[in-house]
Design a protein around this motif. Structure first.
Motif, short mmCIF file in Angstrom:
data_model
loop_
_atom_site.label_atom_id
_atom_site.label_comp_id
_atom_site.label_asym_id
_atom_site.label_seq_id
_atom_site.Cartn_x
_atom_site.Cartn_y
_atom_site.Cartn_z
N TRP A 5 1.02 -30.62 62.08
CA TRP A 5 2.33 -30.69 61.79
C TRP A 5 2.44 -31.45 60.15
O TRP A 5 1.62 -32.33 60.17
CB TRP A 5 3.16 -31.80 62.68
CG TRP A 5 4.59 -32.05 62.18
CD1 TRP A 5 5.05 -33.20 61.48
CD2 TRP A 5 5.75 -31.26 62.38
NE1 TRP A 5 6.48 -32.81 61.25
CE2 TRP A 5 6.93 -31.63 62.12
CE3 TRP A 5 5.83 -30.08 63.33
CZ2 TRP A 5 8.14 -31.19 62.10
CZ3 TRP A 5 7.09 -29.47 63.48
CH2 TRP A 5 8.49 -29.95 62.95
N LYS A 6 2.98 -30.86 59.13
CA LYS A 6 2.79 -31.17 57.93
C LYS A 6 4.35 -31.71 57.37
O LYS A 6 4.36 -31.52 56.02
CB LYS A 6 1.94 -30.33 57.04
CG LYS A 6 0.73 -30.06 57.46
CD LYS A 6 -0.02 -28.89 56.68
CE LYS A 6 -1.39 -28.37 57.11
NZ LYS A 6 -1.89 -27.29 56.28
N GLY A 7 4.90 -32.09 58.14
CA GLY A 7 6.41 -32.82 57.60
C GLY A 7 6.30 -33.98 56.82
O GLY A 7 5.57 -34.80 57.08
N GLU B 223 11.05 -37.76 57.57
CA GLU B 223 12.34 -37.26 58.07
C GLU B 223 13.48 -38.22 58.41
O GLU B 223 13.11 -39.21 58.92
CB GLU B 223 12.10 -36.45 59.37
CG GLU B 223 10.86 -35.20 58.85
CD GLU B 223 10.34 -34.47 60.10
OE1 GLU B 223 10.53 -33.38 60.38
OE2 GLU B 223 9.75 -35.21 60.96
N HIS C 270 12.44 -35.40 65.82
CA HIS C 270 12.56 -34.43 66.72
C HIS C 270 12.05 -34.58 68.12
O HIS C 270 11.12 -35.29 68.59
CB HIS C 270 11.28 -33.52 66.02
CG HIS C 270 11.73 -32.81 64.73
ND1 HIS C 270 12.30 -31.73 64.65
CD2 HIS C 270 11.34 -33.40 63.45
CE1 HIS C 270 12.46 -31.42 63.19
NE2 HIS C 270 11.86 -32.43 62.63
N TYR D 4 7.93 -31.05 69.88
CA TYR D 4 6.94 -30.54 69.03
C TYR D 4 6.45 -29.37 69.63
O TYR D 4 5.52 -29.85 70.34
CB TYR D 4 6.16 -31.64 68.39
CG TYR D 4 6.77 -32.71 67.38
CD1 TYR D 4 7.00 -32.30 66.04
CD2 TYR D 4 7.42 -33.82 67.97
CE1 TYR D 4 7.61 -33.41 65.38
CE2 TYR D 4 8.00 -34.80 67.09
CZ TYR D 4 8.03 -34.48 65.91
OH TYR D 4 8.65 -35.41 64.99
#
Length: 477
Positions: free
Chosen positions: A57-59, A62, A66, A69
């Motif tokens: 995950w490269k978010g 935020e 979430h 995942y």
């Protein structure tokens, strides 16, 4: 009759433990799920926890949580150890049993953490050498801390703090149980080991807990053991925690630092970033004599244009053509020397950190998923009691934090020959060292980075509410 009395006592204790565990778990589950699940949103570092659970995950940071995942086709080798990843991986495995096929459900993670938290509170209650009424009072106070809105969301988050909280609770319960007679003592050693591993490896910042916990284990006498057996058991627990920590820290891949080198030790890859932020956010902050500070640090006068700009600022010093020439000045030794020669500035930084700690909750970590219908970064306040009280004190900074420290320290001293005194001293030392590490070693996310220090202090204050005249506590020779 003499043979039956211990059995009756064990039965009463078992019933107390089951009652506390069941009640605590029920309250925490309701607190977590009703009217809808809550967590803490990703501040940008959540990919580390997810990587440890096998999810890439490269978010970026935020505003929403979430709650799930899904698995990713890309492989991911973690370069940073967080024990929250272990809990997340266990949640993934549990999810597979109910058909989630590799998805990390934060609902499962939150329920798993609630089970561990309830078990830790139970261990503390069973380890307290006090009448039932006093122990139940402590249980209620601990649940207020654990369930507080500034704390509880971390348990179901892809952040490292939740595992640190759980580990500290387990370590405290384990130490108290270790001092009891009979089989409780051996159970306490096992709980101390589990909590120690979880807390020490929660993040790089918490590795400093290891030597403090080792001293606490040495000063806690196992109830049924005397002489060489007592010291052998303590060394065995300390050695087991140290061995698992060493293995775990070496199990991750070397991380690449900004200068292109690979880390040899945990946190080496972020050392330059942390020192950079400490210099340009704590020292060269634009609110003091910038040129004098730059000269003291051995940095060029032209860097004044970057005052107050951290590593991720749009215009940081690291993009300056001169920066490679002065990269060696981005060292912990340089920062420590500056603070040592400028006590007034050091107190100013510590005072700001004290305010951050008592503020308790950063405003950029949202509590809800997007489908909940709340605005970005919205936070829940279902159980705000503890953080509301600390928030009232936050503007006072050190003028509020130091008296709390002194209160805890005095209570630990008055109980210095008991297991409870050792535990309170342990929590005090953890809180102070975590406070100093976060305050002087990193210039960003001060409130979040002070959360472990605050949690340890709140648990210590809760345990200090126990009566001093118990007369039942085993002493430490």
């Amino acid at each position: 009759m003499k043979l039956e009395a211990p059995d009756r006592q064990l039965g009463a204790e078992a019933r107390l433990g089951l009652g506390v565990f069941g009640t605590a778990l029920a309250l925490l589950v309701v607190r977590f799920l009703v009217p809808r699940p809550i967590a803490m949103s990703n501040n940008g570092d959540g990919g580390r926890v997810l990587c440890g659970a096998g999810i890439t995950w490269k978010g970026l940071p935020e505003p929403f949580v979430h709650l799930a995942y899904p698995p990713t086709p890309e492989t991911c080798r973690p370069t940073y150890l967080l024990t929250q990843s272990w809990l997340a991986d266990l949640a993934v495995r549990i999810g597979r049993l109910i058909g989630l096929h590799g998805t990390l459900s934060l609902v499962i993670l939150g329920l798993l953490s609630s089970v561990i938290a309830a078990a830790a509170v139970t261990a503390i209650v069973l380890g307290l050498p006090h009448p039932r009424r006093a122990r139940l009072f402590v249980a209620a106070a601990l649940l207020l801390v654990v369930a507080d809105s500034a704390v509880f969301g971390y348990f179901a988050a892809i952040l490292g703090e939740g595992a640190a909280f759980l580990g500290l609770l387990l370590a405290v319960g384990g130490l108290l149980l270790t001092a009891r007679e009979g089989r409780w003592s051996y159970a306490g050693m096992a709980v101390t080991f589990a909590g120690g591993v979880l807390a020490v490896n929660a993040k790089v910042q918490t590795l400093t807990i290891l030597p403090i916990l080792a001293l606490a284990i040495l000063f806690t006498r196992p109830g049924p053991l005397r002489g060489a057996k007592r010291w052998a058991s303590a060394v065995l627990v300390i050695g087991a925690i140290g061995a698992v920590t060493l293995y775990a820290q070496q199990s991750v891949e070397p991380a690449r630092a900004p200068d292109g080198t690979y880390s040899d030790f945990p946190g080496d890859d972020s050392r330059e970033i942390n020192v950079f932020n400490s210099i340009f956010l704590n020292i060269v902050d634009g609110r003091h004599d910038t040129q004098a500070d730059l000269a003291e640090l051995g940095l060029p006068p032209s860097f004044a244009q970057y005052a107050g700009n951290g590593w991720w600022h749009p215009h940081p010093a690291r993009i300056d053509p001169l920066y490679p020439r002065y990269r060696d000045r981005m060292s912990r030794g340089n920062v420590v020397a500056y603070f040592a020669h400028h006590p007034a500035r050091t107190l100013e930084v510590l005072d700001r950190a004290a305010t951050d700690q008592l503020t308790a909750r950063p405003d950029y970590l949202g509590s809800f998923d997007q489908e909940a219908g709340f605005p970005p970064h919205a936070q829940e306040y279902r159980v705000p009691v503890v953080s509301w009280l600390t928030g009232l004190l936050a503007p006072l900074g050190l003028f509020a934090l130091v008296p709390i420290w002194l209160f805890v320290l005095v209570r630990a001293w008055l109980r210095r020959r008991t297991a409870l005194g050792v535990v309170v001293a342990f929590l005090f030392a953890v809180s102070v060292t975590q406070f100093g590490t976060a305050a002087l070693g990193d210039g960003i996310e001060g409130i979040k980075h002070q959360s472990v220090a605050l949690f340890a202090l709140l648990v210590a204050v809760t345990l200090c509410s126990c009566p001093l005249n118990s007369g039942q506590e085993p002493t430490v020779p």
